[in-house]
Enzyme design. Structure first.
Site, mmCIF file in Angstrom:
data_model
loop_
_atom_site.group_PDB
_atom_site.id
_atom_site.type_symbol
_atom_site.label_atom_id
_atom_site.label_comp_id
_atom_site.label_asym_id
_atom_site.label_seq_id
_atom_site.Cartn_x
_atom_site.Cartn_y
_atom_site.Cartn_z
ATOM 1 N N ASP A 1 44.520 38.741 31.959
ATOM 2 C CA ASP A 1 45.919 39.154 31.769
ATOM 3 C C ASP A 1 46.874 37.960 31.827
ATOM 4 O OD1 ASP A 1 44.604 41.536 32.017
ATOM 5 O OD2 ASP A 1 45.945 42.388 33.513
ATOM 6 N N GLU B 1 47.817 50.941 31.026
ATOM 7 C CA GLU B 1 47.956 49.750 31.856
ATOM 8 C C GLU B 1 49.085 48.853 31.366
ATOM 9 O OE1 GLU B 1 43.949 48.657 33.668
ATOM 10 O OE2 GLU B 1 43.563 48.462 31.530
HETATM 11 C C1 FRU Z 1 44.264 44.894 32.643
HETATM 12 C C2 FRU Z 1 43.974 45.094 34.104
HETATM 13 C C3 FRU Z 1 45.245 45.341 34.866
HETATM 14 C C4 FRU Z 1 44.893 44.904 36.257
HETATM 15 C C5 FRU Z 1 43.912 43.762 36.010
HETATM 16 C C6 FRU Z 1 42.759 43.704 36.933
HETATM 17 O O1 FRU Z 1 43.386 44.008 32.022
HETATM 18 O O2 FRU Z 1 43.065 46.153 34.283
HETATM 19 O O3 FRU Z 1 45.685 46.676 34.805
HETATM 20 O O4 FRU Z 1 46.035 44.510 36.941
HETATM 21 O O5 FRU Z 1 43.428 43.929 34.697
HETATM 22 O O6 FRU Z 1 41.927 42.630 36.675
#
Ligand code: FRU
Length: 424
Positions: A53, A294
């Site tokens: 992310d 997300e």
């Molecule tokens: C998206 C996600 C987010 C979370 C992170 C965990 O890729 O699932 O929602 O904060 O990655 O690694």
């Protein structure tokens, strides 16, 4: 869902619904909503770290902001273990797939800087070990607050629990680079309440994370989006007429879709600084459709609210499906009603020949969409893959009314600033 009385008077809205009928309109491989193929020859940002992310530094209005000519991104990051005996397979080879799949459990926030909006240089960890109250530092948003370079990093402190938190620090620039200082005191903001947003006690697979604070361009107040699930014991949700929508004959059966209960949450700040928040009912729910919405975020354009959120194939409910990618909804006012973009919601999905090539898309107000490379097939059968853990090529989309179109592709990890702030 029952609404709770708000300190701000009457609960302002009913959640908008992403229905099963909407989701039946999702079509993978429509070229206008499909990310161009990512080559298996991609460069990696770092041999030492996986990144996923990506959170560009921005202001509270959503503009991607550089400081003294330096672009800054924050990334969820985990070290790669090519020499760790724990990650060797039976033949003594590095099991990069297992290492990659385990990354969430050791995610930490790092930052990178650049003069060109690409070719990122590693800055380091944002918080020293021991500062964050939990094991995992999960996604959020860094906000540049002022010309002194102060930054509020909102993120999710996970395991144990999942708490939306913030930590304040400062960005410092020289001719040679960027450093982050401070980020020493983490302030817990809020957790799921079990009345509007599902708690861990109600569902061990609950999601409550990914804060995205913003100022509403119309009312000027400070709000925050986040990912949640609709409150209630796992399995107790009803997928009724409203959640099903207007389906053709033969599509009424909802199977076990009551287990998929994603929502986009919203909270309003009670103070100017964003230290005191009140959760409001979700903006959007996907009960009976999908279990994860997300990293929700907005683009404010043409007086409209474009709400984007990422989701997966594996989190869709029985009888509906769609690619991993970013989905979008549009409304004329903050509290909706929201209508799925392109009829279905799908804005930019992976091609079915490379279903895991990218994820965690972030649509920026300039129409550029950044994401990371997850895995790309290296042979025709798709059995051999190359793990990414690095920035994907940026994609350009055009947002027009209730439609979006893929119109351009740029370099890997291209995140140009929309404005520059000269620090005082
Ligand atoms: C998206 C996600 C987010 C979370 C992170 C965990 O890729 O699932 O929602 O904060 O990655 O690694």
């Amino acid at each position: 869902m029952k609404s709770t009385p708000s300190k701000f008077g009457k609960t302002p809205h009913q959640p908008s619904l992403w229905t099963r009928a909407d989701a039946l309109k999702v079509h993978a491989d429509d070229p206008t909503t499909t990310q161009p193929l990512v080559s298996a020859n991609f460069p990696v940002l770092s041999d030492e770290f996986f990144i996923w992310d990506t959170m560009p530094l921005r202001d509270i209005d959503g503009n991607i902001t550089s400081v003294d000519g330096w672009s800054v991104i924050f990334t969820l990051t985990a070290d790669r273990h090519p020499n760790d005996p724990q990650y060797l397979d039976q033949n003594g080879n590095y099991d990069v797939i297992r290492d990659w799949n385990d990354r969430h459990g050791r995610a930490k926030m790092y930052y990178w800087f650049s003069r060109t909006g690409k070719d990122w240089k590693l800055g380091g960890r944002v918080m020293a070990e021991g500062v964050s109250p939990t094991v995992r530092e999960w996604a959020g948003t860094p906000i540049l607050l002022n010309e002194q370079g102060e930054v509020d990093l909102y993120y999710t402190a996970v395991t144990p629990g999942a708490t939306i938190v913030k930590v304040r620090g400062r960005v410092v620039t020289t001719e040679h680079g960027v450093s982050l200082v401070g980020f020493e005191k983490v302030k817990p903001l809020f957790e799921a309440d079990g009345k509007m947003y599902q708690t861990e006690a109600q569902n061990a697979f609950w999601g409550f994370r990914d804060p995205w604070p913003f100022r509403d361009p119309k009312d000027g107040k400070l709000y925050m989006l986040f990912e949640g699930n609709v409150a209630g014991e796992r399995g107790s949700h009803k997928v009724g007429k409203a959640e099903v929508g207007d389906v053709p004959p033969g599509y009424e059966d909802v199977g076990n879709s009551r287990f998929q209960t994603a929502c986009v949450g919203i909270a309003v700040a009670r103070d100017e600084d964003g230290d005191d928040w009140e959760m409001l009912p979700p903006l959007l729910t996907a009960v009976g459709v999908n279990d994860q919405t997300e990293r929700p975020h907005f683009v404010f354009q043409d007086g409209k609210y474009y709400l984007f959120t990422i989701s997966h194939t594996f989190t869709y409910a029985d009888g509906v499906t769609g690619p991993d990618g970013v989905y979008g909804f549009v409304a004329d006012s903050l509290f909706g009603p929201y209508v799925p973009l392109n009829g279905s919601g799908l804005v930019l999905g992976n091609p079915s020949s490379q279903p895991f090539q990218t994820y965690s898309h972030c649509v920026m107000p300039n129409g550029l969409v950044t994401s990371f490379i997850d895995s790309v097939p290296t042979d025709d059968t798709g059995t051999q893959i190359r793990i990414g853990g690095t920035e994907a090529p940026t994609v350009g989309i055009k947002i027009k009314g209730q439609q979006t179109f893929v119109v351009a592709e740029y370099d890997y990890g291209y995140i140009p600033p929309m404005l520059d702030v000269t620090l005082k």
